[in-house]
Every structure is written in structure tokens, then in C-alpha cells.
Design an enzyme around this catalytic site. Structure first.
Site, PDB file in Angstrom:
ATOM      1  CG  ASP A  98      -0.248  -0.039   2.546  1.00  0.00           C
ATOM      2  OD1 ASP A  98       0.965   0.281   2.617  1.00  0.00           O
ATOM      3  OD2 ASP A  98      -0.906  -0.378   3.541  1.00  0.00           O
ATOM      4  CE1 TYR A  99      -0.534   5.253  -3.659  1.00  0.00           C
ATOM      5  CE2 TYR A  99      -2.599   4.782  -2.526  1.00  0.00           C
ATOM      6  CZ  TYR A  99      -1.890   5.052  -3.690  1.00  0.00           C
ATOM      7  OH  TYR A  99      -2.551   5.095  -4.882  1.00  0.00           O
TER       8      TYR A  99
END
Length: 166
Positions: free
Chosen positions: A41-42
Site C-alpha cells: 500500500d502507500y
């Protein structure tokens, strides 16, 4: 009438899970993975769906290691869809880390095939994920559950079962 507060439901303690010995995953099939950017994910942590993809890859490679090519299953009209999935996330895995996806066939009951998984550090000291998956044999042409596993699949799964007992 007394005004009692309803008791809040409490989550079970995870301390037993955290202290689980990774030694119990010793004789399982191992599939190495290095975390790539598209797995995260980020925040640079592995996205939950990536773990499921890794487990699928490990299961396919385990089957390949005993002579079952998934393409051959498709050719004979046998599909093995997931009908049940249970995942427990113990610790996060970060971008760039190398891990082992360990898998084993737990049992075969009729046309149901149960698999266990553990995702651990390469040194076996950290437990990140445990999971259980149930597959069922499906006749892909008719779209119906098979009455029994094809003989070639039964024979190959018996090999895995014998390996797991050692």
C-alpha cells in the site's frame, strides 16, 4: 429497574498467536517471496490481498512439485475454486523484505481439499500470517461439484499426504 451497562464484547487475546512456535511449520512446502512495490500500500506495507495471491502461488507450486500441473487440471475439466478462506494477520511485512510462504495439504474429505499456510521470515523466527483454505473439485463444463476427485488428482494428493506425515 436498574440501569446496567451492557458488557462490551472483547476481542480474544492474541498473545497465544504471537508466541506460536514457527518450528511447527518445519516439513511444509516453501515458496520464497520478496516484497515488490506492487504488493504494498502507500505506507510500504504488504496489502492484505497480496498475501492471498502468494498463498495461491505457493499452493500451485506445491502441486507442481508432485506432478500436478494446474493447466492439466483445466484440460480435464477439473477446477479447484476456493470455497472457504480464513486468514490471521500477526505482523506486517514491509517493502523489500524476503519471506517464506509455507503450505501443506491438511486433509482431503471427499472432494474438499483443506490447506494450511504460514508466512514466516526466511530465518523462521517471525510469524507474519497464518491461514486455512478449503478448495472443492468442480466440473468446469457442468459448473457442478464433482462426486469424486479424478483418479490422477487423488493419486497425486496421496503423495502430498504421505509427505506431510513424515
Amino acid at each position: 429497574m436498574s440501569q446496567e451497562k451492557p458488557s462490551q464484547a472483547k476481542l480474544p487475546s492474541t498473545s497465544a498467536l504471537d508466541n506460536r512456535s514457527t518450528n511447527e511449520f518445519g516439513n511444509w512446502f516453501e515458496y520464497p517471496v520478496r516484497v515488490q512495490p506492487h504488493h504494498t500500500d502507500y505506507a510500504g506495507l504488504v496489502w492484505h490481498g497480496s498475501y492471498i495471491a502468494w498463498m495461491e502461488e505457493a499452493r500451485i507450486e506445491c502441486l507442481r512439485s508432485i506432478g500436478i500441473e494446474f493447466a492439466d487440471l483445466v484440460a480435464i475439466g477439473c477446477d479447484l475454486p476456493v470455497v472457504e478462506l480464513s486468514v490471521r494477520y500477526h505482523r506486517s511485512i514491509k517493502l523489500g523484505m524476503a519471506v517464506l510462504v509455507k503450505t501443506r495439504m491438511a486433509e482431503v474429505t471427499g472432494v474438499r481439499i483443506n490447506w494450511d499456510y504460514a508466512i514466516v521470515s526466511t530465518d523462521g523466527q517471525q510469524l507474519y500470517v497464518t491461514a486455512k483454505v478449503t478448495l472443492v473439485a468442480l466440473d468446469s463444463e457442468r459448473g457442478k461439484i464433482m462426486r469424486q476427485l479424478p483418479a490422477s488428482v487423488k493419486d497425486a494428493l496421496a503423495k502430498i499426504s504421505a509427505l506431510n506425515k513424515n
